[in-house]
Write a protein that holds these residues in place. Structure first.
Motif, mmCIF file in Angstrom:
data_model
loop_
_atom_site.group_PDB
_atom_site.id
_atom_site.type_symbol
_atom_site.label_atom_id
_atom_site.label_comp_id
_atom_site.label_asym_id
_atom_site.label_seq_id
_atom_site.Cartn_x
_atom_site.Cartn_y
_atom_site.Cartn_z
ATOM 1 N N GLU A 1 0.839 -1.203 0.000
ATOM 2 C CA GLU A 1 0.000 0.000 0.000
ATOM 3 C C GLU A 1 0.879 1.260 0.000
ATOM 4 N N ARG A 2 0.243 2.416 -0.411
ATOM 5 C CA ARG A 2 0.948 3.694 -0.327
ATOM 6 C C ARG A 2 0.988 4.144 1.127
ATOM 7 N N PHE A 3 2.132 4.682 1.510
ATOM 8 C CA PHE A 3 2.248 5.165 2.883
ATOM 9 C C PHE A 3 3.250 6.316 2.920
ATOM 10 N N THR A 4 3.217 7.055 4.031
ATOM 11 C CA THR A 4 4.124 8.181 4.243
ATOM 12 C C THR A 4 4.723 8.037 5.631
ATOM 13 N N SER A 5 5.931 8.483 5.796
ATOM 14 C CA SER A 5 6.566 8.360 7.106
ATOM 15 C C SER A 5 6.723 9.731 7.763
ATOM 16 N N ARG A 6 6.710 9.699 9.052
ATOM 17 C CA ARG A 6 6.968 10.909 9.831
ATOM 18 C C ARG A 6 7.701 10.477 11.089
ATOM 19 N N ASP A 7 8.829 11.133 11.359
ATOM 20 C CA ASP A 7 9.663 10.755 12.500
ATOM 21 C C ASP A 7 10.025 9.267 12.446
ATOM 22 N N ASP A 8 10.310 8.787 11.223
ATOM 23 C CA ASP A 8 10.699 7.389 10.976
ATOM 24 C C ASP A 8 9.603 6.394 11.298
ATOM 25 N N ARG A 9 8.380 6.861 11.370
ATOM 26 C CA ARG A 9 7.253 5.954 11.584
ATOM 27 C C ARG A 9 6.345 5.989 10.365
ATOM 28 N N PRO A 10 5.901 4.805 9.902
ATOM 29 C CA PRO A 10 5.052 4.761 8.704
ATOM 30 C C PRO A 10 3.580 5.011 9.047
ATOM 31 N N TYR A 11 2.911 5.734 8.124
ATOM 32 C CA TYR A 11 1.477 6.001 8.284
ATOM 33 C C TYR A 11 0.799 5.758 6.946
ATOM 34 N N CYS A 12 -0.419 5.251 6.999
ATOM 35 C CA CYS A 12 -1.178 5.140 5.763
ATOM 36 C C CYS A 12 -1.539 6.567 5.316
ATOM 37 N N ALA A 13 -1.940 6.711 4.062
ATOM 38 C CA ALA A 13 -2.212 8.048 3.512
ATOM 39 C C ALA A 13 -3.322 8.744 4.282
ATOM 40 N N ASP A 14 -4.357 7.994 4.642
ATOM 41 C CA ASP A 14 -5.489 8.611 5.344
ATOM 42 C C ASP A 14 -5.078 9.137 6.711
ATOM 43 N N CYS A 15 -4.362 8.305 7.481
ATOM 44 C CA CYS A 15 -3.964 8.735 8.825
ATOM 45 C C CYS A 15 -2.961 9.880 8.775
ATOM 46 N N PHE A 16 -2.050 9.821 7.813
ATOM 47 C CA PHE A 16 -1.076 10.902 7.716
ATOM 48 C C PHE A 16 -1.774 12.223 7.409
ATOM 49 N N GLY A 17 -2.744 12.159 6.485
ATOM 50 C CA GLY A 17 -3.474 13.377 6.152
ATOM 51 C C GLY A 17 -4.242 13.930 7.330
#
Length: 333
Positions: free
Chosen positions: A250-266
């Motif tokens: 799946e597509r995901f984005t990281s923040r502070d070296d932690r992965p998040y799905c697109a919905d949660c990151f948004g």
């Protein structure tokens, strides 16, 4: 025919009919095994389960009489001791003398010894009824053979005693008790093992020391897995930090070296559109407009009055709204 002759003939016939003819008992004696003639009168010899004229029971080689003498049967023929030993006895491998009929003939791989000559080449110990080894046409007791020629264990470096069980792997060999895991020192026996850097590990120790482990659950990854920031994860362990949804594939984005799905990151971190209030995630190359700490999706950046898109055009702010120049003029009139 004369009358008297006829009467005598009839009389004989009548006698034959009244008294059936008896079988004549054979007076023939046994046949001689030497000349194949019947033995009728006189003394004869019984030997080798056959009958012989006394003068015919003789050595098959020198023809000397054997009656009353010691003889040796060979291939169904009798021989005197001297002829038998000369023609058929084996020579001792050590003393090179014939092994007579009165001696025990010990043999090994087409070689023969007197019982007294069957000794260790090194210590001269008798090898009768004992384990022995052979090397370069010499024979040795077990101890002398092991000391000189036995291979050695790759574990304890001691010689393999004759009859000892070996464990072998790729030209290396161990005593059964020495074939152990180099980490836990437990004998491996018939269990699975893994070689590494000339050392042997049981499957459990190898997994603990070298197998790839998931950075999250710390368990071995047996198949598949996901690599993120050069670290291995189980598929099931690589999830969104916020909602625990699997991110494998799946597509995901990281923040502070932690992965998040697109919905949660948004929802958690993305800028929000000043018009629709939804997150501006940038997923799929989404374009957005920023002005004085305010942000809009491209599609949401339009005149609050006439709804005309303001992308690439001038605009005027009216409190929280943005309007096109035409609507701004109309508002001033």
């Amino acid at each position: 025919m004369h009358p008297k002759t006829l009467i005598r003939s009839h009389a004989r016939e009548l006698t034959r009919l009244r008294n059936p003819k008896k079988k004549r008992q054979s007076k023939m004696g046994p046949k001689c095994a030497g000349c194949n003639e019947s033995i009728i009168t006189g003394e004869y010899t019984k030997a080798m389960d056959r009958d012989w004229h006394t003068q015919h029971f003789c050595c098959d080689e020198c023809r000397d009489p054997l009656t009353g003498k010691k003889y040796v049967p060979h291939e169904d023929r009798p021989y005197c001791v001297a002829c038998y030993e000369k023609s058929f006895a084996n020579a001792c491998d050590k003393c090179h003398k014939l092994i007579g009929i009165d001696s025990k003939d010990l043999s090994y791989k087409d070689r023969h010894w007197h019982e007294a000559c069957f000794k260790c080449t090194t210590c001269d110990q008798s090898l009768v009824d004992k384990q022995f080894g052979s090397k370069n046409d010499d024979i040795y007791c077990g101890a002398c053979y092991d000391a000189q020629f036995a291979s050695r264990c790759d574990g304890c470096h001691e010689a393999f005693v004759t009859g000892t069980k070996k464990m072998e792997y790729k030209n290396r060999q161990w005593h059964e008790q020495c074939f152990c895991c180099c980490a836990c020192n437990t004998p491996i026996g018939t269990r699975s093992f893994v070689p590494r850097d000339q050392k042997i590990y049981c499957a459990t120790c190898f997994e603990d020391k070298f197998a790839t482990k998931c950075v999250r659950c710390k368990k071995v990854i047996l198949s598949g897995g996901v690599t993120y920031k050069n670290e291995p994860w189980h598929h099931d362990c690589f999830t969104c930090t916020h909602c625990e949804k699997s991110l494998a594939g799946e597509r995901f984005t990281s923040r502070d070296d932690r992965p998040y799905c697109a919905d949660c990151f948004g929802e958690l971190f993305a800028k929000r559109c000043s018009n629709c209030r939804r997150p501006i995630t940038g997923a799929g190359g989404t374009k957005f407009i920023s002005f004085e700490d305010r942000h809009w999706h491209n599609d949401c950046f339009y005149c609050a009055a006439c709804k005309t898109s303001l992308v690439g055009r001038g605009f005027i702010t009216d409190d929280s709204d943005i309007i096109c120049p035409d609507c701004a003029k109309k508002k001033l009139l």
